[in-house]
Motif scaffolding. Structure first.
Motif, PDB file in Angstrom:
ATOM      1  N   GLY A   1       0.819  -1.217   0.000  1.00 35.87           N
ATOM      2  CA  GLY A   1       0.000   0.000   0.000  1.00 35.87           C
ATOM      3  C   GLY A   1       0.848   1.260   0.000  1.00 35.87           C
ATOM      4  N   ASN A   2       0.211   2.370   0.328  1.00 36.73           N
ATOM      5  CA  ASN A   2       0.935   3.638   0.324  1.00 36.73           C
ATOM      6  C   ASN A   2       1.170   4.178   1.733  1.00 36.73           C
ATOM      7  OD1 ASN A   2      -1.598   4.513   1.030  1.00 36.73           O
ATOM      8  ND2 ASN A   2      -1.771   6.054  -0.576  1.00 36.73           N
ATOM      9  N   SER A   3       1.150   3.308   2.718  1.00 35.63           N
ATOM     10  CA  SER A   3       1.418   3.742   4.082  1.00 35.63           C
ATOM     11  C   SER A   3       2.928   3.847   4.320  1.00 35.63           C
ATOM     12  CB  SER A   3       0.811   2.760   5.093  1.00 35.63           C
ATOM     13  OG  SER A   3       1.466   1.516   4.989  1.00 35.63           O
ATOM     14  N   HIS A   4       3.272   4.531   5.397  1.00 38.55           N
ATOM     15  CA  HIS A   4       4.676   4.642   5.782  1.00 38.55           C
ATOM     16  C   HIS A   4       4.759   4.727   7.298  1.00 38.55           C
ATOM     17  CE1 HIS A   4       3.380   8.845   5.820  1.00 38.55           C
ATOM     18  NE2 HIS A   4       4.318   9.026   6.747  1.00 38.55           N
ATOM     19  N   THR A   5       5.911   4.358   7.820  1.00 31.49           N
ATOM     20  CA  THR A   5       6.184   4.461   9.249  1.00 31.49           C
ATOM     21  C   THR A   5       7.549   5.087   9.429  1.00 31.49           C
ATOM     22  OG1 THR A   5       4.874   2.482   9.709  1.00 31.49           O
ATOM     23  CG2 THR A   5       6.424   3.168  11.419  1.00 31.49           C
ATOM     24  N   GLN A   6       7.631   6.049  10.355  1.00 30.03           N
ATOM     25  CA  GLN A   6       8.913   6.638  10.724  1.00 30.03           C
ATOM     26  C   GLN A   6       9.412   5.915  11.966  1.00 30.03           C
ATOM     27  OE1 GLN A   6       7.630  10.810  11.159  1.00 30.03           O
ATOM     28  NE2 GLN A   6       9.320  11.294   9.772  1.00 30.03           N
ATOM     29  N   TYR A   7      10.710   5.627  11.983  1.00 28.35           N
ATOM     30  CA  TYR A   7      11.345   4.967  13.117  1.00 28.35           C
ATOM     31  C   TYR A   7      12.430   5.858  13.680  1.00 28.35           C
ATOM     32  CZ  TYR A   7       9.092   0.682  11.519  1.00 28.35           C
ATOM     33  OH  TYR A   7       8.174  -0.257  11.155  1.00 28.35           O
TER      34      TYR A   7
ATOM     35  N   GLY B   1       3.905   8.096  11.450  1.00 28.81           N
ATOM     36  CA  GLY B   1       3.427   7.397  10.263  1.00 28.81           C
ATOM     37  C   GLY B   1       2.146   8.018   9.747  1.00 28.81           C
ATOM     38  N   LYS B   2       1.721   7.518   8.614  1.00 31.70           N
ATOM     39  CA  LYS B   2       0.513   8.015   7.949  1.00 31.70           C
ATOM     40  C   LYS B   2      -0.692   7.902   8.887  1.00 31.70           C
ATOM     41  CE  LYS B   2      -2.273   7.426   3.811  1.00 31.70           C
ATOM     42  NZ  LYS B   2      -2.410   6.693   2.562  1.00 31.70           N
ATOM     43  N   GLY B   3      -1.426   9.013   8.991  1.00 32.69           N
ATOM     44  CA  GLY B   3      -2.623   9.035   9.812  1.00 32.69           C
ATOM     45  C   GLY B   3      -2.364   9.147  11.298  1.00 32.69           C
ATOM     46  N   TRP B   4      -1.100   9.352  11.690  1.00 32.76           N
ATOM     47  CA  TRP B   4      -0.745   9.356  13.104  1.00 32.76           C
ATOM     48  C   TRP B   4      -0.026  10.648  13.457  1.00 32.76           C
ATOM     49  CZ3 TRP B   4       3.723   5.821  15.104  1.00 32.76           C
ATOM     50  CH2 TRP B   4       3.873   5.943  16.477  1.00 32.76           C
ATOM     51  N   ARG B   5       1.256  10.712  13.155  1.00 32.13           N
ATOM     52  CA  ARG B   5       2.066  11.905  13.399  1.00 32.13           C
ATOM     53  C   ARG B   5       3.310  11.847  12.539  1.00 32.13           C
ATOM     54  NH1 ARG B   5       3.556  10.477  19.503  1.00 32.13           N
ATOM     55  NH2 ARG B   5       4.942   8.741  19.051  1.00 32.13           N
TER      56      ARG B   5
ATOM     57  N   ASN C   1      -2.058  12.479   5.582  1.00 33.55           N
ATOM     58  CA  ASN C   1      -0.671  12.905   5.400  1.00 33.55           C
ATOM     59  C   ASN C   1      -0.459  14.396   5.626  1.00 33.55           C
ATOM     60  OD1 ASN C   1       0.603  10.471   4.925  1.00 33.55           O
ATOM     61  ND2 ASN C   1       0.151  10.507   2.749  1.00 33.55           N
ATOM     62  N   PHE C   2      -1.426  15.065   6.268  1.00 33.91           N
ATOM     63  CA  PHE C   2      -1.323  16.505   6.485  1.00 33.91           C
ATOM     64  C   PHE C   2      -1.660  16.869   7.927  1.00 33.91           C
ATOM     65  CE2 PHE C   2      -2.032  15.836   1.992  1.00 33.91           C
ATOM     66  CZ  PHE C   2      -1.005  16.592   1.447  1.00 33.91           C
ATOM     67  N   PRO C   3      -0.791  16.468   8.860  1.00 31.71           N
ATOM     68  CA  PRO C   3      -1.056  16.776  10.264  1.00 31.71           C
ATOM     69  C   PRO C   3      -0.944  18.274  10.527  1.00 31.71           C
ATOM     70  CG  PRO C   3       1.137  15.851  10.008  1.00 31.71           C
ATOM     71  CD  PRO C   3       0.472  15.772   8.666  1.00 31.71           C
ATOM     72  N   SER C   4      -1.793  18.782  11.435  1.00 32.64           N
ATOM     73  CA  SER C   4      -1.786  20.218  11.714  1.00 32.64           C
ATOM     74  C   SER C   4      -1.573  20.550  13.189  1.00 32.64           C
ATOM     75  CB  SER C   4      -3.103  20.834  11.249  1.00 32.64           C
ATOM     76  OG  SER C   4      -4.176  20.312  12.022  1.00 32.64           O
ATOM     77  N   LYS C   5      -1.591  19.558  14.049  1.00 30.81           N
ATOM     78  CA  LYS C   5      -1.502  19.801  15.489  1.00 30.81           C
ATOM     79  C   LYS C   5      -0.060  19.656  15.971  1.00 30.81           C
ATOM     80  CE  LYS C   5      -3.202  17.908  19.815  1.00 30.81           C
ATOM     81  NZ  LYS C   5      -3.860  16.766  20.426  1.00 30.81           N
TER      82      LYS C   5
END
Length: 156
Positions: A62-68, A95-99, A133-137
């Motif tokens: 898919g097009n998800s991603h995770t930062q480590y 990651g996508k949908g998280w932060r 993919n557009f966090p604002s907080k």
């Protein structure tokens, strides 16, 4: 202590991150080396650590991603010529949908009594009205290196 601006990683550290990527990815996912960030810090005299942030994308095709976030200790061989980066621990941090972590503007504090290292990193979190993919907080993530493991503290 505040960490300095992002640095170019030495080959030995890049190699370690590449090995971590291979261990953490699935058969579809790939590392995204252009997004990797690195910083050398010295939380106390005689101690050097390498902070690293790297991204793996495409899990499950898919097009998800995770930062480590990975933390390495730094030393040299007896001659002082060959750098050695030893993995202390790695933890998913965004990651996508998280932060998302945009920079390693980290603050590090080591408790003199307990020797617990606390790392605070600014982030952006996805709010209820944000696209994935557009966090604002604006937010921060607080990690502790405690008993040899990175743990996130203060999360709901």
């Amino acid at each position: 202590m505040a960490a300095p601006a992002a640095e170019v990683a030495p080959k030995q550290l890049l190699d370690q991150v590449e090995r971590l990527t291979e261990l953490l990815r699935d058969s579809y996912a790939v590392g995204y080396p252009k997004a990797a960030l690195f910083k050398m810090v010295s939380p106390q005299k005689g101690e050097q650590l390498a902070l690293t942030l790297f991204t793996i994308e495409g899990f499950g095709g898919g097009n998800s991603h995770t930062q480590y976030f990975a933390l390495f200790s730094y030393a040299t061989d007896d001659d002082g010529k060959r750098p050695q980066y030893t993995l202390l621990d790695v933890i998913p941090i965004g990651g996508k949908g998280w932060r998302v972590v945009m920079s390693l503007a980290a603050k590090l504090v080591r408790d003199a009594k307990t020797q617990v290292l606390e790392i605070t990193i600014p982030t952006m979190e996805v709010g209820p009205d944000d696209a994935p993919n557009f966090p604002s907080k604006r937010s921060t993530v607080k990690l502790q290196l405690k008993n040899g493991r990175l743990v996130e503290v203060g999360k709901p």
